[in-house]
Design a protein around this motif. Structure first.
Motif, PDB file in Angstrom:
ATOM      1  N   THR A 247       7.051 -13.208  -0.494  1.00  0.00           N
ATOM      2  CA  THR A 247       6.185 -12.785   0.557  1.00  0.00           C
ATOM      3  C   THR A 247       5.352 -11.429   0.036  1.00  0.00           C
ATOM      4  N   VAL A 248       6.352 -10.672  -0.755  1.00  0.00           N
ATOM      5  CA  VAL A 248       5.831  -9.460  -1.545  1.00  0.00           C
ATOM      6  C   VAL A 248       4.900  -9.781  -2.714  1.00  0.00           C
ATOM      7  N   TRP A 249       5.378 -10.653  -3.544  1.00  0.00           N
ATOM      8  CA  TRP A 249       4.685 -11.094  -4.736  1.00  0.00           C
ATOM      9  C   TRP A 249       3.225 -11.458  -4.572  1.00  0.00           C
ATOM     10  N   GLU A 250       3.139 -12.203  -3.328  1.00  0.00           N
ATOM     11  CA  GLU A 250       1.672 -12.698  -2.977  1.00  0.00           C
ATOM     12  C   GLU A 250       0.759 -11.566  -2.845  1.00  0.00           C
ATOM     13  N   THR A 251       1.257 -10.389  -2.622  1.00  0.00           N
ATOM     14  CA  THR A 251       0.304  -9.458  -2.508  1.00  0.00           C
ATOM     15  C   THR A 251      -0.235  -8.952  -3.761  1.00  0.00           C
ATOM     16  N   GLY A 252       0.468  -9.300  -4.953  1.00  0.00           N
ATOM     17  CA  GLY A 252      -0.133  -8.756  -6.242  1.00  0.00           C
ATOM     18  C   GLY A 252       0.813  -7.663  -6.659  1.00  0.00           C
ATOM     19  N   PHE A 253       2.089  -7.359  -6.003  1.00  0.00           N
ATOM     20  CA  PHE A 253       2.961  -6.329  -6.196  1.00  0.00           C
ATOM     21  C   PHE A 253       3.269  -6.253  -7.590  1.00  0.00           C
ATOM     22  N   LEU A 254       3.629  -7.270  -8.326  1.00  0.00           N
ATOM     23  CA  LEU A 254       4.327  -7.210  -9.813  1.00  0.00           C
ATOM     24  C   LEU A 254       2.947  -6.955 -10.423  1.00  0.00           C
ATOM     25  N   ASP A 255       1.973  -7.767 -10.526  1.00  0.00           N
ATOM     26  CA  ASP A 255       0.747  -7.174 -11.469  1.00  0.00           C
ATOM     27  C   ASP A 255       0.422  -5.967 -11.254  1.00  0.00           C
ATOM     28  N   ALA A 256       0.298  -5.230 -10.078  1.00  0.00           N
ATOM     29  CA  ALA A 256      -0.124  -3.725  -9.795  1.00  0.00           C
ATOM     30  C   ALA A 256       0.926  -2.813 -10.212  1.00  0.00           C
TER      31      ALA A 256
ATOM     32  N   ASN B  36       0.786  -1.214   0.075  1.00  0.00           N
ATOM     33  CA  ASN B  36       0.078   0.043  -0.108  1.00  0.00           C
ATOM     34  C   ASN B  36       0.898   1.262  -0.190  1.00  0.00           C
ATOM     35  N   GLU B  37       1.937   1.335   0.676  1.00  0.00           N
ATOM     36  CA  GLU B  37       2.869   2.524   0.737  1.00  0.00           C
ATOM     37  C   GLU B  37       3.391   2.808  -0.715  1.00  0.00           C
ATOM     38  N   VAL B  38       3.984   1.624  -1.313  1.00  0.00           N
ATOM     39  CA  VAL B  38       4.523   1.982  -2.503  1.00  0.00           C
ATOM     40  C   VAL B  38       3.263   2.551  -3.495  1.00  0.00           C
ATOM     41  N   GLY B  39       2.143   2.064  -3.332  1.00  0.00           N
ATOM     42  CA  GLY B  39       1.006   2.494  -4.028  1.00  0.00           C
ATOM     43  C   GLY B  39       0.769   3.927  -3.845  1.00  0.00           C
ATOM     44  N   ASP B  40       0.832   4.365  -2.573  1.00  0.00           N
ATOM     45  CA  ASP B  40       0.727   5.709  -2.122  1.00  0.00           C
ATOM     46  C   ASP B  40       1.834   6.653  -2.653  1.00  0.00           C
ATOM     47  N   LEU B  41       3.034   5.961  -2.834  1.00  0.00           N
ATOM     48  CA  LEU B  41       4.305   6.703  -3.574  1.00  0.00           C
ATOM     49  C   LEU B  41       3.908   6.967  -4.960  1.00  0.00           C
ATOM     50  N   ILE B  42       3.568   5.936  -5.438  1.00  0.00           N
ATOM     51  CA  ILE B  42       3.246   6.157  -6.968  1.00  0.00           C
ATOM     52  C   ILE B  42       2.248   7.102  -7.318  1.00  0.00           C
ATOM     53  N   ASN B  43       1.296   7.322  -6.372  1.00  0.00           N
ATOM     54  CA  ASN B  43       0.144   8.302  -6.535  1.00  0.00           C
ATOM     55  C   ASN B  43       0.625   9.525  -6.417  1.00  0.00           C
ATOM     56  N   VAL B  44       1.534   9.850  -5.473  1.00  0.00           N
ATOM     57  CA  VAL B  44       2.097  11.172  -5.041  1.00  0.00           C
ATOM     58  C   VAL B  44       3.106  11.643  -6.368  1.00  0.00           C
ATOM     59  N   MET B  45       3.974  10.628  -6.924  1.00  0.00           N
ATOM     60  CA  MET B  45       4.743  11.012  -8.076  1.00  0.00           C
ATOM     61  C   MET B  45       3.854  11.534  -8.981  1.00  0.00           C
ATOM     62  N   ALA B  46       2.843  10.604  -9.400  1.00  0.00           N
ATOM     63  CA  ALA B  46       2.103  10.717 -10.913  1.00  0.00           C
ATOM     64  C   ALA B  46       1.823  12.260 -11.400  1.00  0.00           C
ATOM     65  N   PRO B  47       1.360  12.950 -10.317  1.00  0.00           N
ATOM     66  CA  PRO B  47       1.218  14.479 -11.066  1.00  0.00           C
ATOM     67  C   PRO B  47       2.277  15.365 -10.959  1.00  0.00           C
TER      68      PRO B  47
ATOM     69  N   HIS C   6       5.569   0.546 -13.269  1.00  0.00           N
ATOM     70  CA  HIS C   6       6.283   1.708 -12.808  1.00  0.00           C
ATOM     71  C   HIS C   6       7.570   1.425 -12.181  1.00  0.00           C
ATOM     72  N   MET C   7       8.211   0.203 -12.699  1.00  0.00           N
ATOM     73  CA  MET C   7       9.401  -0.328 -12.011  1.00  0.00           C
ATOM     74  C   MET C   7      10.394  -0.257 -13.286  1.00  0.00           C
ATOM     75  N   TYR C   8      11.562  -0.038 -12.712  1.00  0.00           N
ATOM     76  CA  TYR C   8      12.909  -0.103 -13.517  1.00  0.00           C
ATOM     77  C   TYR C   8      13.408  -1.530 -13.415  1.00  0.00           C
ATOM     78  N   GLY C   9      13.141  -1.948 -12.091  1.00  0.00           N
ATOM     79  CA  GLY C   9      13.606  -3.680 -11.839  1.00  0.00           C
ATOM     80  C   GLY C   9      13.566  -4.084 -10.576  1.00  0.00           C
ATOM     81  N   ILE C  10      13.820  -5.359 -10.399  1.00  0.00           N
ATOM     82  CA  ILE C  10      13.355  -6.047  -9.087  1.00  0.00           C
ATOM     83  C   ILE C  10      14.679  -6.160  -8.373  1.00  0.00           C
ATOM     84  N   THR C  11      14.377  -6.009  -7.115  1.00  0.00           N
ATOM     85  CA  THR C  11      15.724  -5.827  -6.151  1.00  0.00           C
ATOM     86  C   THR C  11      15.618  -6.954  -4.878  1.00  0.00           C
TER      87      THR C  11
END
Length: 660
Positions: A283-292, A248-259, A296-301
């Motif tokens: 553990t992160v992929w199970e949240t649907g992170f990559l699909d969502a 959710n926090e990464v989603g918030d960051l993306i929303n703030v960067m967008a405009p 917005h991503m350059y790469g996976i770390t």
């Protein structure tokens, strides 16, 4: 040709040291000693040498044959093509930027430039990450902020971080980004930066806005959170924080960067940078992170260290102190490299599916600074190559070797203590040779693919890899992890190729007297020098061994000493075969006589991946004032000594202030 003779020509002695420990720390001792006395030698210059591991009870097969396919099309399991920038990059903790890069854009450290130029010469490009735990509380300040040391591009103050790490808040100025800009103007070097992640409500995006403005395309990616699975432990989030909260926090960051018009590229985030100690990447992929978020991503770390040395390096942590002598064998067993990388096979496949690079964003021999006698010896160089090739085969595109201050054992390079800068130079650690060689392994063709050959019946002591370029066999990497001066465990490897071998092959060797040797490490006869001797340029003449092949028998027989690493070139026209000192080097024209570190919090980054120092009695530099249990104590903080012009000096190079 007998490789032991070659080693002698390269200045390498094969005598085994009989003294187990002759350094300052008791961590490598294998017998009882009188009470150890505290010294002023910092970890980066520690001379503890471990005993050479015993040879296996069952003798290895010294002479074996490897059948190689000439055409990649018939090889199953090859990696993805490795594109540009070699393989190893460098992760520089923000707390030591002034030590490593230089004080500011007008005073950049020449040895750093020369070292990076040597990587770029071989790979075409270098990648560097500035960050770590110290990025989480980073804030942009004016260059004249009174909390900053005069002329420095960043500094540190206490943060709200608690728990096992008290990570300082980094104050950075635009000068830090201009320093990066100047370096990229001189060397093809690309950067990764970190977005502060301590406050997910009032996002501080200055490093994003100015990073894009100042660095442009030389900024590859922006890290969205460093080791979020440690956030509860470090007091950065409340108990109960989960991977879904991070999602959710990464989603918030993306929303703030967008405009935000000052952030033209919205697709350069890198995540999730999990440590692998609390959450796995899955553990992160199970949240649907990559699909969502993949658009917005350059790469996976991800980030991972095979061990930690926190208990020995920090006062107050009593449990689980590890004796380096007891775990030395871990680093000379190929099976451990396989086990280290295997948890990431699924993530590697996912990265291919979403067409994103997978990067090991921070790693080294062990967190909390590494181990004396391991991280600063030849074993780190040869282990780093095995680990790197194993990651490359598993579809990692890069791995960032972490860089700390003078209070760590594992640095690929370390500036001298300021009080010694008048007469001592930099120290190049053994693992830097791993980075240099990996750049040659993959070269500049952007077509290199690799595979573990499971050589010698899968022996853990003698692994081998094949490298294909333009779908043809190009190189073979041969390892001998055993350490035996008698020659009884030297290898004779018969290489055969479907369709026939060439008239000869050429071989470059990474050599040292023993697996635990601290000094006189050579690559193809050249060296950066021993402790406090390096200016970032290779010394000595290039020494490449030409090995005639028996075309009638379809055999090229290559010798590998114990210990040793051999890179076999099948193509006589390979550019990497004859590469030596970088064609572009940088002369030193000024020398800084003053304190080469910024202020530091009382404790920093104790049990996390990475290292930044701890248990200081004042806000001193990364090494100064450092106290370690049973270990070295740094010298007291030095005042500024001013600037001294010195042609042929060691630390800095003078540039004009244009464009700032």
């Amino acid at each position: 040709m007998n490789l032991r003779a070659l080693a002698l020509l390269s200045g390498v002695s094969y005598a085994i040291a009989q003294v187990t420990v002759y350094g300052e720390l008791p961590l490598g001792q294998t017998q009882s000693f009188a009470e150890w006395q505290t010294t002023t030698v910092r970890a980066a210059y520690n001379s503890t040498q471990l005993q050479v591991p015993a040879l296996p009870v069952e003798a290895i097969t010294n002479a074996f044959t490897m059948q190689l396919a000439k055409d990649a099309a018939v090889v199953s399991g090859l990696s993805i093509p490795h594109v540009g920038a070699g393989f190893f990059g460098f992760s520089i903790e923000m707390s030591v930027i002034n030590q490593v890069l230089g004080k500011n854009s007008s005073f950049i450290n020449v040895p750093f430039l020369n070292l990076m130029a040597n990587i770029a010469e071989r790979a075409g490009q270098v990648v560097v990450r500035l960050g770590g735990n110290t990025q989480e509380y980073a804030v942009l300040v004016d260059g004249d902020d009174p909390r900053l040391e005069v002329g420095h591009s960043y500094g540190k103050v206490e943060s709200a971080s608690t728990g096992t790490t008290l990570t300082p808040a980094t104050m950075f100025t635009l000068e830090m980004l201009y320093t990066c800009r100047k370096i990229s103007d001189m060397i093809d070097l690309k950067w990764f930066l970190g977005i502060p992640f301590n406050d997910s409500v009032d996002w501080r995006l200055a490093i994003v806005e100015y990073g894009e403005e100042i660095l442009g395309d030389d900024l590859l990616g922006l890290q969205a959170g460093n080791e979020p699975d440690f956030y509860v432990q470090f007091g950065r989030r409340a108990p109960g924080y989960t991977a879904y909260d991070y999602f959710n926090e990464v989603g918030d960051l993306i929303n703030v960067m967008a405009p935000n018009d000052r952030i033209p590229r919205k697709n350069i985030l890198i995540a999730p940078s999990t440590s692998g100690k609390v959450w796995q990447a899955e553990t992160v992929w199970e949240t649907g992170f990559l699909d969502a978020y993949q658009d917005h991503m350059y790469g996976i770390t991800v980030e991972y260290y095979p061990w930690d040395n926190c208990a020995a390096m920090y006062t107050g942590i009593e449990a689980n102190i590890r004796d380096p002598q007891e775990i030395l064998n871990y680093y000379v067993d190929h099976n451990n490299a396989i086990a280290l990388v295997s948890p990431y096979h699924n993530t590697g496949n996912l990265a291919i599916q979403v067409r994103k690079p997978l990067m090991m964003f921070e790693t080294n021999t062990a967190s909390c600074g590494g181990f004396p006698g391991i991280s600063n010896s030849y074993v780190a160089a040869i282990w780093g190559l095995d680990y790197g090739l194993q990651m490359a085969q598993s579809n990692f595109t890069h791995a960032m070797i972490h860089v700390g201050g003078q209070n760590v054992f594992y640095n690929p390079f370390t500036a001298p203590p300021t009080e010694e800068a008048a007469f001592n130079q930099w120290t190049v650690g053994p693992i830097f040779y791993s980075a240099l060689i990996m750049a040659e392994v993959f070269g500049k063709s952007n077509t290199s693919r690799t595979i573990d050959l499971q050589a010698n019946m899968g022996s853990g002591s003698t692994p081998a890899y094949a490298i294909y370029e333009n779908d043809q066999i190009s190189k073979v990497a041969l390892f001998n992890f055993l350490s035996d001066p008698t020659g009884a465990n030297d290898l004779s490897v018969a290489l055969t190729v479907d369709g026939g071998v060439p008239a000869s092959v050429n071989v470059k060797y990474l050599l040292a007297a023993s697996i635990t040797e601290l000094n006189d490490i050579t690559w193809a006869g050249q060296t950066f020098g021993n402790s406090k001797q390096a200016d970032g340029r290779l010394r000595g003449d290039l020494n490449v061994t030409n090995v005639p092949c028996d075309q009638a028998s379809n055999i090229c027989r290559v010798y590998v000493p114990a210990p040793g690493f051999a890179l076999v070139f099948f193509n006589d026209g390979d550019e990497a075969l004859r590469v030596s000192q970088a064609s572009q080097t940088f002369a030193t024209t000024a020398w800084l006589k003053g304190h080469n570190t910024a202020t530091f919090d009382l404790q920093a980054i104790q049990t996390s991946n990475g290292h930044g120092g701890a248990q200081r009695d004042d806000k001193s530099g990364t090494s100064v004032g450092f106290r370690k249990k049973g270990a070295a104590v740094g010298a007291r903080k030095l005042g500024w000594g001013g600037m001294l012009a010195l042609v042929g000096g060691v630390v800095g190079v003078w540039f004009g202030m244009d464009g700032i």
